[in-house]
Design an enzyme around this catalytic site. Structure first.
Site, mmCIF file in Angstrom:
data_model
loop_
_atom_site.group_PDB
_atom_site.id
_atom_site.type_symbol
_atom_site.label_atom_id
_atom_site.label_comp_id
_atom_site.label_asym_id
_atom_site.label_seq_id
_atom_site.Cartn_x
_atom_site.Cartn_y
_atom_site.Cartn_z
ATOM 1 N N CYS A 69 42.160 -33.246 89.879
ATOM 2 C CA CYS A 69 42.876 -31.969 89.798
ATOM 3 C C CYS A 69 44.386 -32.193 89.716
ATOM 4 C CB CYS A 69 42.514 -31.136 91.030
ATOM 5 S SG CYS A 69 43.546 -29.693 91.303
ATOM 6 N N CYS A 72 46.441 -30.397 92.341
ATOM 7 C CA CYS A 72 46.221 -31.044 93.654
ATOM 8 C C CYS A 72 47.128 -32.260 93.788
ATOM 9 C CB CYS A 72 44.769 -31.491 93.806
ATOM 10 S SG CYS A 72 43.548 -30.162 93.793
#
Length: 145
Positions: A69, A72
């Site tokens: 991600c 993230c």
């Protein structure tokens, strides 16, 4: 005598009792002698997350994330900076949804990154999406009460 807080060691997971008035005095673990607070998020698997949730007196701020991600990964240094500001008043941890898929499903994590704040073993707030360190700190302090 001041109230004693239960603090789970970020290294060995031993439960330590620390007087509330001494929480900022750089306490060390009675079992492994490591620092109870490092100013950095603690990476937890499902079992260690459950131990922190069950045994700690401190609010637990969890970053549910995944290695694939992009947001993230972009938020990771911001979350680390927030840990340096928010500890020792709360424990900041990271849980990989890739490594703990059953936990992510149980917690109904629908998007990542997701921050969730737990107090007394129960979730009290949740926020999805990447945030900067100042936003994380402001949000965590607001919802922690």
């Amino acid at each position: 005598m001041s109230e004693a807080l239960q603090v789970v060691c970020p290294r060995c997971d031993a439960v330590n009792r620390v007087p509330a008035t001494r929480i900022a005095d750089h306490p060390v673990c009675g079992a492994c002698k490591g620092a109870l607070f490092t100013g950095k998020p603690v990476a937890l698997d499902e079992a260690r997350f459950r131990r922190q949730l069950r045994a700690s007196s401190l609010p637990l701020l969890v970053d549910f994330w995944a290695s694939w991600c992009g947001p993230c990964r972009a938020m990771a240094p911001q979350f680390e900076a927030a840990a340096g500001i928010l500890e020792p008043g709360m424990r900041l941890v990271k849980v990989s949804t890739e490594d703990a898929p059953a936990l992510a499903q149980e917690m109904a994590i629908q998007s990542i990154p997701t921050l969730a704040l737990f107090r007394g073993g129960a979730e009290v707030a949740r926020q999805a999406g990447a945030m900067g360190a100042a936003q994380i700190v402001a949000w965590a302090r607001q919802v922690a009460g």
